[in-house]
Design a protein around this motif. Structure first.
Motif, PDB file in Angstrom:
ATOM      1  N   SER A   1       0.815  -1.221   0.000  1.00  0.00           N
ATOM      2  CA  SER A   1       0.000   0.000   0.000  1.00  0.00           C
ATOM      3  C   SER A   1       0.846   1.267   0.000  1.00  0.00           C
ATOM      4  O   SER A   1       1.552   1.558   0.975  1.00  0.00           O
ATOM      5  N   LYS A   2       0.756   2.042  -1.056  1.00  0.00           N
ATOM      6  CA  LYS A   2       1.405   3.352  -1.092  1.00  0.00           C
ATOM      7  C   LYS A   2       0.728   4.304  -0.119  1.00  0.00           C
ATOM      8  O   LYS A   2       1.376   5.190   0.454  1.00  0.00           O
ATOM      9  N   GLU A   3      -0.575   4.121   0.086  1.00  0.00           N
ATOM     10  CA  GLU A   3      -1.311   4.968   1.003  1.00  0.00           C
ATOM     11  C   GLU A   3      -0.809   4.790   2.432  1.00  0.00           C
ATOM     12  O   GLU A   3      -0.696   5.754   3.193  1.00  0.00           O
ATOM     13  N   PHE A   4      -0.494   3.541   2.802  1.00  0.00           N
ATOM     14  CA  PHE A   4       0.043   3.276   4.135  1.00  0.00           C
ATOM     15  C   PHE A   4       1.397   3.961   4.295  1.00  0.00           C
ATOM     16  O   PHE A   4       1.696   4.526   5.352  1.00  0.00           O
ATOM     17  N   CYS A   5       2.227   3.929   3.253  1.00  0.00           N
ATOM     18  CA  CYS A   5       3.522   4.622   3.285  1.00  0.00           C
ATOM     19  C   CYS A   5       3.322   6.122   3.460  1.00  0.00           C
ATOM     20  O   CYS A   5       4.046   6.763   4.232  1.00  0.00           O
ATOM     21  N   ARG A   6       2.349   6.673   2.750  1.00  0.00           N
ATOM     22  CA  ARG A   6       2.086   8.110   2.842  1.00  0.00           C
ATOM     23  C   ARG A   6       1.681   8.499   4.269  1.00  0.00           C
ATOM     24  O   ARG A   6       2.167   9.496   4.822  1.00  0.00           O
ATOM     25  N   LYS A   7       0.801   7.703   4.876  1.00  0.00           N
ATOM     26  CA  LYS A   7       0.353   7.999   6.240  1.00  0.00           C
ATOM     27  C   LYS A   7       1.514   7.913   7.234  1.00  0.00           C
ATOM     28  O   LYS A   7       1.618   8.741   8.148  1.00  0.00           O
TER      29      LYS A   7
ATOM     30  N   ILE B   1      10.693  -0.655  -1.015  1.00  0.00           N
ATOM     31  CA  ILE B   1      11.668   0.432  -1.154  1.00  0.00           C
ATOM     32  C   ILE B   1      11.095   1.538  -2.035  1.00  0.00           C
ATOM     33  O   ILE B   1      11.164   2.725  -1.700  1.00  0.00           O
ATOM     34  N   GLN B   2      10.526   1.149  -3.170  1.00  0.00           N
ATOM     35  CA  GLN B   2       9.962   2.129  -4.096  1.00  0.00           C
ATOM     36  C   GLN B   2       8.881   2.971  -3.422  1.00  0.00           C
ATOM     37  O   GLN B   2       8.896   4.204  -3.485  1.00  0.00           O
ATOM     38  N   ASN B   3       7.954   2.317  -2.748  1.00  0.00           N
ATOM     39  CA  ASN B   3       6.842   3.029  -2.116  1.00  0.00           C
ATOM     40  C   ASN B   3       7.320   3.925  -0.974  1.00  0.00           C
ATOM     41  O   ASN B   3       6.842   5.051  -0.812  1.00  0.00           O
ATOM     42  N   LEU B   4       8.251   3.422  -0.174  1.00  0.00           N
ATOM     43  CA  LEU B   4       8.749   4.182   0.969  1.00  0.00           C
ATOM     44  C   LEU B   4       9.510   5.424   0.523  1.00  0.00           C
ATOM     45  O   LEU B   4       9.306   6.522   1.055  1.00  0.00           O
ATOM     46  N   VAL B   5      10.405   5.257  -0.447  1.00  0.00           N
ATOM     47  CA  VAL B   5      11.215   6.383  -0.912  1.00  0.00           C
ATOM     48  C   VAL B   5      10.329   7.450  -1.565  1.00  0.00           C
ATOM     49  O   VAL B   5      10.524   8.648  -1.373  1.00  0.00           O
ATOM     50  N   GLU B   6       9.342   7.020  -2.324  1.00  0.00           N
ATOM     51  CA  GLU B   6       8.404   7.971  -2.929  1.00  0.00           C
ATOM     52  C   GLU B   6       7.685   8.792  -1.868  1.00  0.00           C
ATOM     53  O   GLU B   6       7.402   9.974  -2.056  1.00  0.00           O
ATOM     54  N   ALA B   7       7.407   8.153  -0.730  1.00  0.00           N
ATOM     55  CA  ALA B   7       6.700   8.837   0.349  1.00  0.00           C
ATOM     56  C   ALA B   7       7.607   9.740   1.163  1.00  0.00           C
ATOM     57  O   ALA B   7       7.123  10.528   1.992  1.00  0.00           O
ATOM     58  N   GLY B   8       8.934   9.644   0.967  1.00  0.00           N
ATOM     59  CA  GLY B   8       9.873  10.479   1.704  1.00  0.00           C
ATOM     60  C   GLY B   8      10.513   9.795   2.891  1.00  0.00           C
ATOM     61  O   GLY B   8      11.094  10.452   3.761  1.00  0.00           O
ATOM     62  N   ILE B   9      10.423   8.467   2.956  1.00  0.00           N
ATOM     63  CA  ILE B   9      10.999   7.690   4.056  1.00  0.00           C
ATOM     64  C   ILE B   9      12.300   7.051   3.589  1.00  0.00           C
ATOM     65  O   ILE B   9      12.346   6.453   2.503  1.00  0.00           O
ATOM     66  N   GLU B  10      13.361   7.188   4.397  1.00  0.00           N
ATOM     67  CA  GLU B  10      14.646   6.589   4.049  1.00  0.00           C
ATOM     68  C   GLU B  10      14.611   5.090   4.338  1.00  0.00           C
ATOM     69  O   GLU B  10      14.010   4.653   5.324  1.00  0.00           O
ATOM     70  N   VAL B  11      15.296   4.314   3.496  1.00  0.00           N
ATOM     71  CA  VAL B  11      15.303   2.860   3.638  1.00  0.00           C
ATOM     72  C   VAL B  11      16.702   2.376   3.993  1.00  0.00           C
ATOM     73  O   VAL B  11      17.687   2.767   3.360  1.00  0.00           O
ATOM     74  N   VAL B  12      16.772   1.533   5.010  1.00  0.00           N
ATOM     75  CA  VAL B  12      18.026   0.909   5.422  1.00  0.00           C
ATOM     76  C   VAL B  12      17.878  -0.606   5.271  1.00  0.00           C
ATOM     77  O   VAL B  12      17.141  -1.230   6.030  1.00  0.00           O
ATOM     78  N   PRO B  13      18.518  -1.217   4.276  1.00  0.00           N
ATOM     79  CA  PRO B  13      18.476  -2.684   4.177  1.00  0.00           C
ATOM     80  C   PRO B  13      19.178  -3.306   5.388  1.00  0.00           C
ATOM     81  O   PRO B  13      20.290  -2.913   5.737  1.00  0.00           O
ATOM     82  N   VAL B  14      18.515  -4.256   6.036  1.00  0.00           N
ATOM     83  CA  VAL B  14      19.070  -4.928   7.212  1.00  0.00           C
ATOM     84  C   VAL B  14      19.189  -6.414   6.900  1.00  0.00           C
ATOM     85  O   VAL B  14      18.194  -7.085   6.638  1.00  0.00           O
ATOM     86  N   THR B  15      20.423  -6.904   6.943  1.00  0.00           N
ATOM     87  CA  THR B  15      20.704  -8.278   6.540  1.00  0.00           C
ATOM     88  C   THR B  15      21.170  -9.109   7.724  1.00  0.00           C
ATOM     89  O   THR B  15      22.199  -8.806   8.332  1.00  0.00           O
ATOM     90  N   THR B  16      20.403 -10.124   8.060  1.00  0.00           N
ATOM     91  CA  THR B  16      20.869 -11.111   9.029  1.00  0.00           C
ATOM     92  C   THR B  16      21.737 -12.111   8.270  1.00  0.00           C
ATOM     93  O   THR B  16      21.243 -12.815   7.388  1.00  0.00           O
TER      94      THR B  16
ATOM     95  N   ASN C   1       0.396 -10.682  -2.716  1.00  0.00           N
ATOM     96  CA  ASN C   1      -0.221 -10.023  -3.864  1.00  0.00           C
ATOM     97  C   ASN C   1       0.184  -8.556  -3.889  1.00  0.00           C
ATOM     98  O   ASN C   1      -0.047  -7.822  -2.927  1.00  0.00           O
ATOM     99  N   LEU C   2       0.789  -8.135  -4.986  1.00  0.00           N
ATOM    100  CA  LEU C   2       1.254  -6.754  -5.132  1.00  0.00           C
ATOM    101  C   LEU C   2       0.499  -6.082  -6.270  1.00  0.00           C
ATOM    102  O   LEU C   2       0.306  -6.679  -7.338  1.00  0.00           O
ATOM    103  N   ASP C   3       0.080  -4.831  -6.027  1.00  0.00           N
ATOM    104  CA  ASP C   3      -0.617  -4.088  -7.078  1.00  0.00           C
ATOM    105  C   ASP C   3       0.322  -3.722  -8.214  1.00  0.00           C
ATOM    106  O   ASP C   3      -0.094  -3.565  -9.361  1.00  0.00           O
TER     107      ASP C   3
END
Length: 697
Positions: free
Chosen positions: A255-261, A298-313, A604-606
């Motif tokens: 949900s892009k809307e969830f990212c926006r909120k 990543i795409q949705n978060l960055v579009e919304a203005g949120i920085e993404v940090v990949p975390v690898t175990t 399921n992804l839109d």
């Protein structure tokens, strides 16, 4: 052939060196006493006032028995022992030695009941030595904190940490191996109420020193909490200027809307579970299209203005070959990713009862990480370019000095034990993608010593900023920097990071706007920070690390060290059981079941469109087979199945030996068993047991 500007800058570095010599000599005269900032009841520490735990080797420390602790914990959970026994006694504690043997650093310990244990702490003793020698010393001791820090020998004693962690729920929409909290498997739900969330956030900023700049909402999967957005918003309201979440990304991808909120509420960072490049590299998480989910998140978060940090175990034999691919993915997308967090596996939670064989095969240390980065990317020398993350404490101290006694919050200070975390900074040109380790052209060892002298002098803002500028300039080598990078760019990066000059690079506080976000992103230079955070388990547990924890968990029983909560005595299981919301049966009856993606189920992804550069050669088409070749289980579930099969094999073998003994030694008559007759039916064969029973008709 270097550009003329590089020669000019080289001249500036010589001039800065000469000016520094005069500045430093004058600065030594009558240093000012440390002031007590508003955010602390104790003064800032001079370098010689900072204490250190015993480092080097051989050394002795306090640890835990990996077999005693689960037994003690279960007795507390079952009500046989009171919880307060953990505050008043030192149950399960044993001494451990840190030694060098066969080119490795080991922790060895002996329990009088359960015997000998040993584990690898480093495969590179010289790197281990370098990290400990670069440690600047402990932060200010925590004070006015008795109500929150009261956990016996597990009590946090130094500093105030870097990130307050709050688990909103133990529910998760995945069923991962590994999982340090054993999500969805404990038989009950532990989910914080809104009042509990607010209380924990309020408590954390009530104690001193008040330098808790970040809060991270975790879980389970925190986005399943009905209060996730409200918790982010409230954090901003009460003063946290960095709000993060640790997430698998499913809800953000859907949900892009969830990212926006989330962005509008004030979420700044999403620490995104990210185990490799390609669905095959993520297949051990048992979600059919998990890498596609990560890309969309990543795409949705960055579009919304949120920085993404990949975390690898990282698990040796499972995904250690992905280290270089992940870093290259980040280097290819410098406008999107500025931090990669690698977390060598901690054998706890779902993996606590691990066999020695699998533990030794899957163990991965911070030294493994440094060498894999060099081997797989060609970047970084383990000793020159990697430092303990606590190394930045000297620079945080300088920022505290510059911001003065009236600052409401202290600078973020990662003052953890040098065995806990490491980092390497890579300068990346966002336009050309040219990259080089920052420490290949900036002598940060000497820079830290110079800044320490500035801090100890305790001058005002102007002289402290001038001293930093001279120190940076004299330790900079323009000929080794990337082509278009200049000394002025370096000074701006320092200013942007510490906010010394007051120049507007884009606000990061609660009042930041989308314009602020874009302004910070438009910086041509990305410093990609590779962080390694190695959380403890019962096989390498060290109380000297626990008492310096920078990632405390806020719980109904106070703030507990990350490792004491998830490993150690295992406060998580105790606290969650004490304060459980409902049994799973009752929860499902009253609220229904949430969707869980496991067993290869896809999300399921839109959309699956993204703007990132993804090289075809980075995409892994097959899983890593190291452990298959060795015949070692990959996770706890496989280990249990293997143990069950071995038990059945031994049982059958014993039964066969007993039968032969009775037959050939005791001369007992053998029982006749029905024979098997194969009946041909077309092209197939059916094994049919011939029985002696006569049917009713």
């Amino acid at each position: 052939m270097h550009k003329p500007i590089k020669y000019f800058e080289k001249g500036l570095t010589y001039a800065a060196g000469a000016a520094w010599a005069i500045f430093e000599r004058l600065n030594r005269i009558r240093p000012n006493p440390s002031f007590t900032p508003r955010w602390s009841d104790k003064p800032l520490l001079k370098s010689w006032q900072k204490t250190k735990p015993t480092l080097g080797w051989p050394r002795t420390t306090d640890s835990l028995c990996p077999r005693c602790i689960p037994e003690i914990r279960q007795r507390i959970i079952d009500g046989e022992l009171p919880v307060d026994i953990l505050r008043n006694e030192r149950l399960g504690e044993i001494k451990a030695q840190v030694v060098e043997r066969d080119g490795k650093i080991l922790m060895i310990k002996d329990c009088p009941t359960h015997g000998h244990f040993e584990d690898v702490m480093s495969i590179d003793p010289e790197m281990f030595r370098h990290l400990e020698e670069a440690f600047p010393g402990r932060d200010i001791r925590a004070h006015n904190d008795e109500k929150l820090h009261n956990h016996g020998s597990s009590t946090i004693q130094h500093g105030r940490g870097a990130v307050l962690t709050i688990d909103l729920t133990n529910r998760c929409n995945m069923m991962c191996d590994p999982c340090f909290m054993d999500a969805n498997q404990v038989g009950f739900v532990h989910e914080l109420s809104w009042e509990e969330i607010k209380t924990m956030l309020d408590n954390a900023i009530s104690i001193k020193p008040r330098r808790q700049l970040s809060v991270q909402f975790s879980g389970g999967e925190p986005t399943l909490s009905p209060y996730f957005i409200d918790a982010v918003k409230y954090s901003r309201k009460v003063g946290y200027n960095s709000v993060q979440t640790a997430t698998n990304g499913i809800e953000f991808a859907k949900s892009k809307e969830f990212c926006r909120k989330a962005a509008e509420a004030g979420l700044r960072y999403a620490y995104l579970q990210f185990d490799g490049i390609g669905n095959a590299a993520n297949s051990h998480r048992k979600v059919g299209n998990l890498f596609d989910v990560k890309l969309q998140a990543i795409q949705n978060l960055v579009e919304a203005g949120i920085e993404v940090v990949p975390v690898t175990t990282i698990v040796n034999g499972i995904n250690n070959e992905q280290v270089g691919r992940i870093i290259q993915f980040a280097l290819d997308n410098p406008k999107i990713i500025s931090l990669c967090s690698f977390q060598p596996v901690s054998f706890t939670g779902r993996d606590e009862d691990i066999t020695d064989e699998r533990r030794q095969a899957q163990r991965y240390t911070l030294s493994h990480l440094a060498h894999d980065v060099k081997k797989q990317t060609g970047l970084g020398e383990p000793i020159r370019d990697w430092f303990p993350i606590s190394f930045m404490g000297t620079f945080s101290d300088w920022a505290d000095l510059v911001h003065g006694p009236n600052a409401d919050w202290g600078q973020l200070s990662c003052g953890c034990h040098p065995n806990c975390g490491v980092g390497m900074a890579i300068l990346v040109d966002k336009h050309t993608k040219e990259a080089a380790p920052l420490t290949s052209f900036l002598n940060v060892d000497q820079l830290a010593k110079d800044v320490q002298k500035i801090n100890d002098a305790g001058r005002g803002k102007g002289l402290s900023v001038l001293g930093m500028a001279l120190a940076v300039a004299k330790n900079y080598d323009p000929f080794k920097a990337t082509t278009h990078f200049h000394l002025w760019s370096l000074l701006q990066k320092f200013d942007k990071g510490f906010g010394a000059s007051g120049r507007d690079y884009g606000k990061v506080g609660a009042d930041r706007t989308r314009e602020d976000i874009d302004k910070r992103r438009n910086d041509r230079w990305n410093i990609l920070f590779l962080a390694g955070m190695w959380f403890q388990d019962l096989f390498n547990y060290d109380f000297r690390r626990t008492e310096m924890c920078i990632i405390p968990y806020a719980t109904q029983e106070g703030e507990i060290s990350f490792c004491a909560y998830n490993t150690g005595i295992g406060w998580r299981q105790i606290v969650e059981k004490m304060h459980m919301t409902a049994t799973l049966t009752k929860w499902y009856e009253e609220r229904g079941r949430h969707e869980i993606f496991a067993g290869g189920k896809s999300v399921n992804l839109d959309s699956m469109e993204h703007s990132m550069l993804l090289r075809e050669e980075l995409i892994t088409q097959d899983v890593q087979h190291d452990l298959d070749i060795l015949g070692i289980a990959k996770n706890a579930r496989e280990e249990q199945l293997k143990a069950r099969a071995e038990k059945l094999r031994l049982q059958k073998e014993n039964e066969q030996m007993a039968k032969l003994y009775r037959q050939h030694v005791l001369k007992e008559p053998t029982e006749e068993k029905p024979s098997l007759v194969q009946i041909e039916t077309g092209k197939s064969r059916v094994s049919e047991e011939v029985v002696t029973t006569v049917s009713g008709d």
